[in-house]
Design a protein around this motif. Structure first.
Motif, PDB file in Angstrom:
ATOM      1  N   LEU A 154      22.731-100.776-110.678  1.00 39.77           N
ATOM      2  CA  LEU A 154      21.926-101.993-110.779  1.00 39.77           C
ATOM      3  C   LEU A 154      22.590-103.094-109.957  1.00 39.77           C
ATOM      4  O   LEU A 154      23.738-103.475-110.223  1.00 39.77           O
ATOM      5  N   ILE A 155      21.879-103.593-108.959  1.00 37.01           N
ATOM      6  CA  ILE A 155      22.471-104.552-108.020  1.00 37.01           C
ATOM      7  C   ILE A 155      21.660-105.856-108.091  1.00 37.01           C
ATOM      8  O   ILE A 155      20.451-105.851-107.860  1.00 37.01           O
ATOM      9  N   ALA A 156      22.352-106.944-108.414  1.00 33.06           N
ATOM     10  CA  ALA A 156      21.639-108.199-108.712  1.00 33.06           C
ATOM     11  C   ALA A 156      21.931-109.288-107.682  1.00 33.06           C
ATOM     12  O   ALA A 156      22.979-109.268-107.036  1.00 33.06           O
ATOM     13  N   PRO A 157      21.017-110.264-107.569  1.00 35.05           N
ATOM     14  CA  PRO A 157      21.242-111.402-106.673  1.00 35.05           C
ATOM     15  C   PRO A 157      21.897-112.558-107.439  1.00 35.05           C
ATOM     16  O   PRO A 157      22.140-112.447-108.641  1.00 35.05           O
ATOM     17  N   TRP A 158      22.102-113.675-106.752  1.00 37.10           N
ATOM     18  CA  TRP A 158      22.818-114.798-107.382  1.00 37.10           C
ATOM     19  C   TRP A 158      21.896-115.841-107.989  1.00 37.10           C
ATOM     20  O   TRP A 158      22.350-116.743-108.679  1.00 37.10           O
ATOM     21  N   ASN A 159      20.589-115.767-107.733  1.00 39.54           N
ATOM     22  CA  ASN A 159      19.780-116.944-108.088  1.00 39.54           C
ATOM     23  C   ASN A 159      19.386-117.025-109.566  1.00 39.54           C
ATOM     24  O   ASN A 159      19.250-118.123-110.100  1.00 39.54           O
ATOM     25  N   GLY A 160      19.217-115.863-110.225  1.00 40.69           N
ATOM     26  CA  GLY A 160      18.885-115.927-111.659  1.00 40.69           C
ATOM     27  C   GLY A 160      19.659-114.843-112.366  1.00 40.69           C
ATOM     28  O   GLY A 160      19.066-113.902-112.902  1.00 40.69           O
ATOM     29  N   LEU A 181      26.698-101.885-113.108  1.00 38.12           N
ATOM     30  CA  LEU A 181      26.050-103.142-112.720  1.00 38.12           C
ATOM     31  C   LEU A 181      26.932-103.875-111.730  1.00 38.12           C
ATOM     32  O   LEU A 181      28.129-104.071-111.975  1.00 38.12           O
ATOM     33  N   LYS A 182      26.329-104.279-110.607  1.00 39.56           N
ATOM     34  CA  LYS A 182      27.063-105.105-109.648  1.00 39.56           C
ATOM     35  C   LYS A 182      26.342-106.440-109.504  1.00 39.56           C
ATOM     36  O   LYS A 182      25.276-106.528-108.899  1.00 39.56           O
ATOM     37  N   PRO A 183      26.919-107.497-110.076  1.00 39.27           N
ATOM     38  CA  PRO A 183      26.318-108.812-109.867  1.00 39.27           C
ATOM     39  C   PRO A 183      26.562-109.262-108.432  1.00 39.27           C
ATOM     40  O   PRO A 183      27.407-108.686-107.735  1.00 39.27           O
ATOM     41  N   ALA A 184      25.845-110.288-107.994  1.00 39.29           N
ATOM     42  CA  ALA A 184      26.108-110.846-106.660  1.00 39.29           C
ATOM     43  C   ALA A 184      27.536-111.375-106.629  1.00 39.29           C
ATOM     44  O   ALA A 184      28.049-111.852-107.649  1.00 39.29           O
ATOM     45  N   SER A 185      28.160-111.309-105.477  1.00 40.63           N
ATOM     46  CA  SER A 185      29.558-111.758-105.366  1.00 40.63           C
ATOM     47  C   SER A 185      29.705-113.217-105.808  1.00 40.63           C
ATOM     48  O   SER A 185      30.713-113.599-106.364  1.00 40.63           O
ATOM     49  N   GLY A 215      28.737-106.794-101.429  1.00 44.86           N
ATOM     50  CA  GLY A 215      27.581-105.898-101.422  1.00 44.86           C
ATOM     51  C   GLY A 215      27.692-104.835-100.344  1.00 44.86           C
ATOM     52  O   GLY A 215      27.320-103.682-100.556  1.00 44.86           O
ATOM     53  N   SER A 216      28.237-105.225 -99.183  1.00 50.45           N
ATOM     54  CA  SER A 216      28.296-104.280 -98.065  1.00 50.45           C
ATOM     55  C   SER A 216      29.264-103.129 -98.348  1.00 50.45           C
ATOM     56  O   SER A 216      29.214-102.104 -97.675  1.00 50.45           O
ATOM     57  N   VAL A 217      30.133-103.286 -99.341  1.00 48.69           N
ATOM     58  CA  VAL A 217      31.088-102.221 -99.701  1.00 48.69           C
ATOM     59  C   VAL A 217      30.668-101.586-101.038  1.00 48.69           C
ATOM     60  O   VAL A 217      30.304-100.406-101.098  1.00 48.69           O
ATOM     61  N   VAL A 218      30.683-102.403-102.085  1.00 48.92           N
ATOM     62  CA  VAL A 218      30.412-101.884-103.440  1.00 48.92           C
ATOM     63  C   VAL A 218      28.938-101.462-103.568  1.00 48.92           C
ATOM     64  O   VAL A 218      28.627-100.340-103.983  1.00 48.92           O
ATOM     65  N   GLY A 219      28.037-102.372-103.154  1.00 47.43           N
ATOM     66  CA  GLY A 219      26.595-102.084-103.256  1.00 47.43           C
ATOM     67  C   GLY A 219      26.217-100.888-102.390  1.00 47.43           C
ATOM     68  O   GLY A 219      25.452-100.018-102.808  1.00 47.43           O
ATOM     69  N   ALA A 220      26.784-100.852-101.180  1.00 43.80           N
ATOM     70  CA  ALA A 220      26.442 -99.754-100.263  1.00 43.80           C
ATOM     71  C   ALA A 220      26.881 -98.422-100.848  1.00 43.80           C
ATOM     72  O   ALA A 220      26.146 -97.426-100.780  1.00 43.80           O
ATOM     73  N   GLU A 257      13.154-105.242-105.829  1.00 43.28           N
ATOM     74  CA  GLU A 257      12.521-106.553-106.067  1.00 43.28           C
ATOM     75  C   GLU A 257      13.042-107.459-104.961  1.00 43.28           C
ATOM     76  O   GLU A 257      14.217-107.849-104.974  1.00 43.28           O
ATOM     77  N   LEU A 258      12.185-107.801-103.997  1.00 38.41           N
ATOM     78  CA  LEU A 258      12.698-108.438-102.779  1.00 38.41           C
ATOM     79  C   LEU A 258      12.149-109.857-102.583  1.00 38.41           C
ATOM     80  O   LEU A 258      11.760-110.506-103.537  1.00 38.41           O
ATOM     81  N   GLY A 259      12.148-110.281-101.344  1.00 39.94           N
ATOM     82  CA  GLY A 259      11.841-111.684-101.058  1.00 39.94           C
ATOM     83  C   GLY A 259      10.367-112.034-101.138  1.00 39.94           C
ATOM     84  O   GLY A 259       9.512-111.179-101.396  1.00 39.94           O
ATOM     85  N   GLY A 260      10.082-113.322-100.901  1.00 41.76           N
ATOM     86  CA  GLY A 260       8.696-113.782-100.957  1.00 41.76           C
ATOM     87  C   GLY A 260       8.475-115.037-100.129  1.00 41.76           C
ATOM     88  O   GLY A 260       9.430-115.678 -99.681  1.00 41.76           O
TER      89      GLY A 260
END
Ligand code: NAD
Length: 502
Positions: A154-160, A181-185, A215-220, A257-260
């Protein structure tokens, strides 16, 4: 000056029920965007740490008690999690505000929306996991069951952070999956707090592992690993594409779940004051850093000038400040890089000929000069082919696009590579529903914006993603349907005869 704590102690990661450091002992710093100062060190995990966390989750799924436990037992843990989270809601909100600059009160809304999600998802899991008999062509007994996917990444962004991490964790874990779970850095603190809450609630060890790092290391590595069955990302569209490429090795399930670049269509029968308020909440919630933010505000010709003028006046009156202050309407952007990116888009809007109504600069007064602030910025007379109308800016930089007819508004709203959110403002019920149905997006709000609720599915069309979060669909998303067909009445003997005839 608002203070929470100037410095927090170094954070650890949570692997196999233990609080530990990264294997090499590397850490990275988090800067509070309100002050520009470093306030906490976090573990900088690498590929080796990621593999370890995945191995633990794999073992907990293959050999642990969690997938075999009854839904009732898992539900008890979830109820404890919800209650503990509610008690810590303000503390959690402040931690996220210190990391990402979004006002703490906005985080409180997200935390308090997450709490009931943990309980609601249990009732949805009951529905989804219930074996379903199907009526069949042949006289056999067919039942459809739902199995957990297995190991989820599970890879999450920083905004929420809490809201989005809960939207993944709750459906993933309730059906018996295990998770890394990997939260955003930029925002790891509350994910680590969630792990503490689950630990206290009695989650068996190894079921949830939380690791921090790039993300480029752990998320990848999470996306690549052949020991992961399902990777779920919330993030930028470009990151989603990267994940799809990396996930190809074992064809794991991918949820995105991506951008808009959502449109808010304001018709001329809508009251002016309400239109201005909806444009503001729809465009500036979370500092303009919300995935379904209404960054393209479409105003019908007759009211366009008036609404745009008042909207700019309101934008100028918004209070910028430290994300911890209860007085703050708009906090700083998450990083210096994000601030620079916003300022570049502002330049591009000016170059392409949009009319700058307000903002357009980095405020320098008092304490604001230390943080990564961008003044609320409104461009008028934007055309939908300008860069500011096409690309996701992620900040308080909004575009007003005039339109004349309903058809034109729908065409503009749908003329985007994204398909996440949208809003319609009208007093005409029929038109509200008609336009909402024609918008090619995963969710549309009519006469309101951004209601965060667990009961309705959330996700995107086009390049805004794959799959849905929230509602019972999110539970289905983390399971595999399995059909079992049994012949208790001897029907198969006719098949045997048929085969023998040949
Ligand atoms: P991001 O894509 O930069 O990062 C998201 C997560 O992916 C982070 O944890 C990051 O470390 C990780 N990551 C980065 N590169 C990776 C890679 N190569 N492989 C695997 N993981 C990687 O996004 P962000 O800046 O954190 O968040 C903002 C974006 O998220 C915006 O585009 C926003 O629209 C989107 N978002 C979408 C939703 C939604 O529900 N659709 C919700 C919130 C945010």
């Amino acid at each position: 000056m608002v203070k929470y704590k100037e410095k927090l102690e170094e954070q650890k990661v949570f692997i196999d029920g233990e609080w530990t450091t990264s294997s090499k002992g590397d850490t990275y710093s988090i800067i509070n965007p309100s002050t520009g100062k470093t306030f906490v060190e976090c573990q900088k995990c690498d590929v080796e740490d990621t593999k370890r966390a995945i191995d633990v989750a794999r073992d907990a799924f293959d050999n642990g008690p969690w997938p075999e436990m009854s839904l009732e037992e898992r539900t008890k843990i979830f109820y404890k999690v919800a209650d503990m989270m509610a008690k810590k809601s303000w503390q959690l909100s402040k931690l996220d505000a210190m990391c990402n600059g979004i006002p703490a009160l906005s985080h409180l809304i997200m935390v308090l929306s997450s709490v009931p999600l943990y309980k609601y998802i249990c009732t949805q899991a009951k529905k989804v996991l219930e074996p379903k008999k199907v009526s069949t062509l042949y006289p056999v007994d067919s039942t459809v069951l739902r199995d957990p996917d297995g190991v989820t990444a599970l890879i999450a962004p920083w905004n929420g952070p809490i809201w989005i991490e809960s939207a993944k964790l709750a459906p993933a874990l309730i059906v018996g999956n295990t998770a890394v779970l990997k939260p955003a850095s930029q925002t790891p603190l509350t994910a680590l707090e969630i792990a503490k809450i689950f630990e206290k609630a009695g989650l068996p060890k190894g079921v949830l592992n939380v690791i921090t790092g790039p993300g480029s290391v752990v998320g990848a590595e999470m996306a690549k690993s052949e020991k992961v069955d399902h990777v779920s990302l919330t993030g930028e569209t470009i990151t989603g594409k990267e994940i799809v490429k990396n996930a190809i090795g074992n064809l794991k399930k991918v949820s995105l779940e991506l951008g808009g670049k959502s449109a808010n269509i304001i018709f001329d029968d809508f009251p002016i004051e309400d239109a201005v308020n909806m444009a503001a909440v729809g465009g500036y919630f979370l500092n303009g850093e919300l995935c379904i933010e209404n960054t393209r505000i479409l105003m019908q010709e007759r009211i366009h000038k008036k609404v745009a003028k008042k909207f700019a006046e309101l934008s100028k009156s918004l209070r910028l400040g430290n994300a911890l202050s209860l007085n703050t309407n708009i906090g700083p952007l998450v990083t210096e890089g994000q601030m620079e990116r916003n300022l570049k888009y502002i330049e591009s809007g000016k170059e392409e000929g949009a009319t700058l109504l307000c903002g357009g600069y980095r405020p320098q007064e008092g304490e604001l000069k230390d943080g990564f602030f961008v003044a609320p910025t409104v461009f008028d007379n934007v055309s939908n082919d300008m860069k500011i109308a096409r690309e996701e800016i992620f900040g308080p930089v909004l575009s007003v696009i005039p339109f004349s007819t309903e058809e034109e508004a729908i065409e503009i709203a749908n003329d985007t590579t994204y398909g996440l959110g949208g809003a319609v403002m009208t007093k005409d019920r029929k038109r509200g529903m008609r336009v909402a149905k024609k918008m090619r997006t995963g969710s549309v709000f009519v006469n309101t914006v951004h209601i965060l609720q667990g009961e309705t599915p959330f996700g995107g069309y086009k390049q805004s993603g794959w799959g849905r979060e929230m509602s019972e669909l999110s539970v289905e998303e983390f399971t595999q349907p399995k059909s079992i067909t049994a012949d208790w009445g001897g029907f198969t003997k006719y098949f045997v005869e048929l085969v023998q005839l040949h």
